[in-house]
Design an enzyme around this catalytic site. Sequence first.
Site, PDB file in Angstrom:
ATOM      1  N   HIS A 213     -28.783 107.677  71.441  1.00 30.66           N
ATOM      2  CA  HIS A 213     -29.589 106.479  71.159  1.00 30.66           C
ATOM      3  C   HIS A 213     -29.063 105.795  69.890  1.00 30.66           C
ATOM      4  O   HIS A 213     -28.590 106.474  68.970  1.00 30.66           O
ATOM      5  CB  HIS A 213     -31.039 106.936  70.963  1.00 30.66           C
ATOM      6  CG  HIS A 213     -32.067 105.848  70.963  1.00 30.66           C
ATOM      7  ND1 HIS A 213     -32.195 104.946  69.931  1.00 30.66           N
ATOM      8  CD2 HIS A 213     -33.017 105.499  71.871  1.00 30.66           C
ATOM      9  CE1 HIS A 213     -33.188 104.103  70.193  1.00 30.66           C
ATOM     10  NE2 HIS A 213     -33.707 104.424  71.385  1.00 30.66           N
TER      11      HIS A 213
ATOM     12  N   GLU B 253     -47.263 100.315  85.264  1.00 27.65           N
ATOM     13  CA  GLU B 253     -47.241 101.720  84.806  1.00 27.65           C
ATOM     14  C   GLU B 253     -48.466 101.993  83.922  1.00 27.65           C
ATOM     15  O   GLU B 253     -48.378 102.459  82.785  1.00 27.65           O
ATOM     16  CB  GLU B 253     -45.947 102.052  84.051  1.00 27.65           C
ATOM     17  CG  GLU B 253     -45.627 103.533  83.963  1.00 27.65           C
ATOM     18  CD  GLU B 253     -44.404 103.820  83.089  1.00 27.65           C
ATOM     19  OE1 GLU B 253     -44.506 103.775  81.865  1.00 27.65           O
ATOM     20  OE2 GLU B 253     -43.348 104.086  83.678  1.00 27.65           O
TER      21      GLU B 253
ATOM     22  N   HIS C  76     -34.771 110.831  71.494  1.00 23.44           N
ATOM     23  CA  HIS C  76     -35.030 109.678  70.636  1.00 23.44           C
ATOM     24  C   HIS C  76     -36.454 109.608  70.099  1.00 23.44           C
ATOM     25  O   HIS C  76     -36.739 108.866  69.178  1.00 23.44           O
ATOM     26  CB  HIS C  76     -34.740 108.367  71.378  1.00 23.44           C
ATOM     27  CG  HIS C  76     -35.739 108.048  72.462  1.00 23.44           C
ATOM     28  ND1 HIS C  76     -36.925 107.426  72.205  1.00 23.44           N
ATOM     29  CD2 HIS C  76     -35.727 108.283  73.781  1.00 23.44           C
ATOM     30  CE1 HIS C  76     -37.600 107.280  73.328  1.00 23.44           C
ATOM     31  NE2 HIS C  76     -36.899 107.794  74.298  1.00 23.44           N
TER      32      HIS C  76
ATOM     33  N   GLU D 216     -47.095 105.743  71.486  1.00 20.49           N
ATOM     34  CA  GLU D 216     -47.212 105.232  72.853  1.00 20.49           C
ATOM     35  C   GLU D 216     -48.554 105.526  73.521  1.00 20.49           C
ATOM     36  O   GLU D 216     -49.046 104.737  74.321  1.00 20.49           O
ATOM     37  CB  GLU D 216     -46.067 105.771  73.721  1.00 20.49           C
ATOM     38  CG  GLU D 216     -44.699 105.185  73.384  1.00 20.49           C
ATOM     39  CD  GLU D 216     -44.025 105.834  72.187  1.00 20.49           C
ATOM     40  OE1 GLU D 216     -44.608 106.781  71.599  1.00 20.49           O
ATOM     41  OE2 GLU D 216     -42.931 105.394  71.805  1.00 20.49           O
TER      42      GLU D 216
ATOM     43  N   ARG E 161     -39.991 109.309  68.474  1.00 21.40           N
ATOM     44  CA  ARG E 161     -40.434 109.187  67.080  1.00 21.40           C
ATOM     45  C   ARG E 161     -41.081 110.460  66.540  1.00 21.40           C
ATOM     46  O   ARG E 161     -40.801 110.881  65.429  1.00 21.40           O
ATOM     47  CB  ARG E 161     -41.471 108.059  67.007  1.00 21.40           C
ATOM     48  CG  ARG E 161     -41.031 106.899  66.187  1.00 21.40           C
ATOM     49  CD  ARG E 161     -42.130 105.858  66.072  1.00 21.40           C
ATOM     50  NE  ARG E 161     -41.650 104.795  65.230  1.00 21.40           N
ATOM     51  CZ  ARG E 161     -40.836 103.838  65.643  1.00 21.40           C
ATOM     52  NH1 ARG E 161     -40.416 103.806  66.898  1.00 21.40           N
ATOM     53  NH2 ARG E 161     -40.417 102.914  64.800  1.00 21.40           N
TER      54      ARG E 161
ATOM     55  N   ASP F  98     -45.431 101.361  77.567  1.00 22.49           N
ATOM     56  CA  ASP F  98     -46.149 101.840  76.384  1.00 22.49           C
ATOM     57  C   ASP F  98     -45.480 101.507  75.059  1.00 22.49           C
ATOM     58  O   ASP F  98     -45.777 102.110  74.045  1.00 22.49           O
ATOM     59  CB  ASP F  98     -46.297 103.362  76.486  1.00 22.49           C
ATOM     60  CG  ASP F  98     -44.954 104.069  76.597  1.00 22.49           C
ATOM     61  OD1 ASP F  98     -43.917 103.418  76.369  1.00 22.49           O
ATOM     62  OD2 ASP F  98     -44.941 105.270  76.916  1.00 22.49           O
TER      63      ASP F  98
HETATM   64  C1  UD1 Z   1     -38.672 102.356  71.368  1.00 25.54           C
HETATM   65  C2  UD1 Z   1     -40.124 102.532  71.824  1.00 25.54           C
HETATM   66  C3  UD1 Z   1     -40.266 103.826  72.609  1.00 25.54           C
HETATM   67  C4  UD1 Z   1     -39.242 103.923  73.722  1.00 25.54           C
HETATM   68  C5  UD1 Z   1     -37.856 103.681  73.163  1.00 25.54           C
HETATM   69  C6  UD1 Z   1     -36.856 103.639  74.281  1.00 25.54           C
HETATM   70  C7  UD1 Z   1     -41.937 101.731  70.392  1.00 25.54           C
HETATM   71  C8  UD1 Z   1     -42.798 102.035  69.238  1.00 25.54           C
HETATM   72  N1  UD1 Z   1     -40.994 102.640  70.661  1.00 25.54           N
HETATM   73  O1  UD1 Z   1     -38.391 103.394  70.450  1.00 25.54           O
HETATM   74  O2  UD1 Z   1     -41.561 103.897  73.169  1.00 25.54           O
HETATM   75  O3  UD1 Z   1     -39.321 105.194  74.287  1.00 25.54           O
HETATM   76  O4  UD1 Z   1     -37.832 102.423  72.486  1.00 25.54           O
HETATM   77  O5  UD1 Z   1     -35.556 103.814  73.848  1.00 25.54           O
HETATM   78  O6  UD1 Z   1     -42.082 100.705  71.014  1.00 25.54           O
HETATM   79  N2  UD1 Z   1     -31.553 100.185  67.631  1.00 25.54           N
HETATM   80  C9  UD1 Z   1     -30.355  99.496  67.654  1.00 25.54           C
HETATM   81  N3  UD1 Z   1     -30.009  98.852  68.808  1.00 25.54           N
HETATM   82  C10 UD1 Z   1     -30.751  98.883  69.940  1.00 25.54           C
HETATM   83  C11 UD1 Z   1     -31.957  99.621  69.913  1.00 25.54           C
HETATM   84  C12 UD1 Z   1     -32.352 100.251  68.747  1.00 25.54           C
HETATM   85  O7  UD1 Z   1     -29.642  99.433  66.681  1.00 25.54           O
HETATM   86  O8  UD1 Z   1     -30.367  98.282  70.943  1.00 25.54           O
HETATM   87  C13 UD1 Z   1     -31.958 100.874  66.368  1.00 25.54           C
HETATM   88  C14 UD1 Z   1     -32.447  99.873  65.290  1.00 25.54           C
HETATM   89  O9  UD1 Z   1     -32.073 100.354  64.038  1.00 25.54           O
HETATM   90  C15 UD1 Z   1     -33.979  99.949  65.456  1.00 25.54           C
HETATM   91  C16 UD1 Z   1     -34.157 101.414  65.785  1.00 25.54           C
HETATM   92  O10 UD1 Z   1     -33.059 101.739  66.631  1.00 25.54           O
HETATM   93  O11 UD1 Z   1     -34.650  99.539  64.299  1.00 25.54           O
HETATM   94  C17 UD1 Z   1     -35.462 101.802  66.431  1.00 25.54           C
HETATM   95  O12 UD1 Z   1     -35.816 100.949  67.497  1.00 25.54           O
HETATM   96  P1  UD1 Z   1     -37.377 100.867  67.942  1.00 25.54           P
HETATM   97  O13 UD1 Z   1     -37.501  99.968  69.122  1.00 25.54           O
HETATM   98  O14 UD1 Z   1     -38.201 100.581  66.759  1.00 25.54           O
HETATM   99  O15 UD1 Z   1     -37.730 102.351  68.326  1.00 25.54           O
HETATM  100  P2  UD1 Z   1     -37.178 103.325  69.444  1.00 25.54           P
HETATM  101  O16 UD1 Z   1     -37.125 104.683  68.822  1.00 25.54           O
HETATM  102  O17 UD1 Z   1     -35.968 102.762  70.074  1.00 25.54           O
HETATM  103  N1  UDP Z   2     -30.866 105.197  80.132  1.00 21.37           N
HETATM  104  C1  UDP Z   2     -29.731 104.390  80.135  1.00 21.37           C
HETATM  105  N2  UDP Z   2     -28.672 104.756  79.349  1.00 21.37           N
HETATM  106  C2  UDP Z   2     -28.677 105.866  78.565  1.00 21.37           C
HETATM  107  C3  UDP Z   2     -29.858 106.672  78.559  1.00 21.37           C
HETATM  108  C4  UDP Z   2     -30.939 106.304  79.344  1.00 21.37           C
HETATM  109  O1  UDP Z   2     -29.681 103.378  80.825  1.00 21.37           O
HETATM  110  O2  UDP Z   2     -27.672 106.142  77.883  1.00 21.37           O
HETATM  111  C5  UDP Z   2     -32.031 104.792  80.961  1.00 21.37           C
HETATM  112  C6  UDP Z   2     -32.607 105.847  81.879  1.00 21.37           C
HETATM  113  O3  UDP Z   2     -32.008 105.763  83.160  1.00 21.37           O
HETATM  114  C7  UDP Z   2     -34.092 105.518  81.923  1.00 21.37           C
HETATM  115  C8  UDP Z   2     -34.341 104.822  80.605  1.00 21.37           C
HETATM  116  O4  UDP Z   2     -33.065 104.482  80.071  1.00 21.37           O
HETATM  117  O5  UDP Z   2     -34.398 104.606  82.971  1.00 21.37           O
HETATM  118  C9  UDP Z   2     -35.085 105.712  79.651  1.00 21.37           C
HETATM  119  O6  UDP Z   2     -35.106 105.118  78.390  1.00 21.37           O
HETATM  120  P1  UDP Z   2     -35.436 105.898  77.050  1.00 21.37           P
HETATM  121  O7  UDP Z   2     -35.202 107.344  77.238  1.00 21.37           O
HETATM  122  O8  UDP Z   2     -34.708 105.188  75.961  1.00 21.37           O
HETATM  123  O9  UDP Z   2     -36.992 105.556  76.849  1.00 21.37           O
HETATM  124  P2  UDP Z   2     -38.336 106.227  77.418  1.00 21.37           P
HETATM  125  O10 UDP Z   2     -38.239 106.279  78.903  1.00 21.37           O
HETATM  126  O11 UDP Z   2     -38.443 107.562  76.775  1.00 21.37           O
HETATM  127  O12 UDP Z   2     -39.398 105.314  76.939  1.00 21.37           O
END
Ligand code: UD1
Ligand code: UDP
Length: 382
Positions: free
Chosen positions: A243, A119, A210, A133, A212, A97
């Site tokens: 995160h 999924e 984490h 999502e 939004r 999603d």
């Molecule tokens: C995204 C997904 C969310 C998912 C989550 C898993 C969307 C809209 N959101 O949210 O569905 O649950 O990932 O974790 O697709 N960042 C880093 N390094 C990384 C990852 C993120 O620095 O490796 C920081 C960056 O500043 C980035 C911000 O996190 O801009 C947000 O990342 P983004 O993918 O936009 O949103 P998530 O909240 O991670």
């Molecule tokens: N996870 C990980 N390291 C962490 C926290 C979570 O590898 O420090 C894994 C966890 O096992 C799960 C996935 O990340 O499979 C969940 O990701 P996240 O919570 O970021 O996203 P969501 O599932 O809410 O989209």
Amino acid sequence: MKKIAVIFGTRPDTIKMAPIILELKKNPKQFQLLSIATAQHRQMLDQVLKVFNIKPDYDLNIMRPKQTLASITKNTIEALDTVFEKEKPDMVLVQGDTTTTFVGSLAAFYRQIPVGHVEAGLRTNDKANPFPEEINRRLTGAITELHFAPTSTAKKALLKENIDPQNIFITGNTVIDALKVAVKKNYKFSIMKLNELVKEKKKIILLTMHRRENWGEPMQGACNAVKKLSETYPDYNFVFPVHLNPIVREIVYPTLGNLKNVHLIEPLDYLDFVNLLSKSHLIITDSGGVQEEGPHFGIPILVLRKVTERPEAVKYGTVKLVGLDENKIYQTAQKLLNNKAAYEKMASSANPYGDGLSAKRTVQIIKNYFGLSKAEIKEFNP
Ligand code: UD1
Ligand code: UDP
């Protein structure tokens, strides 16, 4: 020989796509795998790629600090279109999603390439939760040709949207395929501190946040509740891999940074995380994937959301939707930590999400779709 483009880009969609990538690789005569990382996440994606030894054929490297939904969408769609134009895949697979998921399906649609959605069918029917999502899933579902629904609940939701039943398959969730391989009895953590924490007498309460829609006040309330819990229960270790999103860190670190029994650590690699999860006493999280992993081990979870698109474990009793109210989170956790019977009632392992064979089923369904096989599909039935 069919060319299958597999799109992924964040931590969770990559973890859940990994079993399918590995399964496609087992069929080199029938499938040419084209793996495409949008890299919507960077470090958190690289951690997963390393664990599963995946080297993407294309890495679009789109992540920017504090990126917006629009910027992810814009940067991904053009880059994906260029790859699709050159590679002309026969099918595109997307998972879950995220914005990567939706934009991957849209880019495929514009090139008239059939989409398989892994999924599929998770719904809250609330546009604002989870945001964005819920809508990413619905839009992806409208484009999708093959819907890989993890559960019968997900299939029912797709049928309600008038999706052709012949195109919906209950596969189970690949999150369980990955989990079954990853969690080991005598696992040694790559981080020394975790080896020490799991040896301590103190039980572990695992935290992640984490989402939004929880940014700002709701997340602040949840962190306040955790602070109070840590002060009331000094005999528990609270472990929180934070995160990388700066918006999350700006709330978590000032609130929980200086507490003796709260361990704020960097995101763990998948193997460390799920092995720690399997040894935890209680989980407090707003994550989607973690809601699926906890029930597998019978670990009670308090979910920091108003609604969930994963109602199965709530029904089984392992998951409680606790919302974002500071007092409610504190009181619900307190009840579980003080009352053994209440805890035991939740702590029974359930398997609503998969049996470890989801990737096998998914790849078999794709073979059948292309007429490469006529094998009967035995759907997941918990
Ligand atoms: C995204 C997904 C969310 C998912 C989550 C898993 C969307 C809209 N959101 O949210 O569905 O649950 O990932 O974790 O697709 N960042 C880093 N390094 C990384 C990852 C993120 O620095 O490796 C920081 C960056 O500043 C980035 C911000 O996190 O801009 C947000 O990342 P983004 O993918 O936009 O949103 P998530 O909240 O991670
Ligand atoms: N996870 C990980 N390291 C962490 C926290 C979570 O590898 O420090 C894994 C966890 O096992 C799960 C996935 O990340 O499979 C969940 O990701 P996240 O919570 O970021 O996203 P969501 O599932 O809410 O989209």
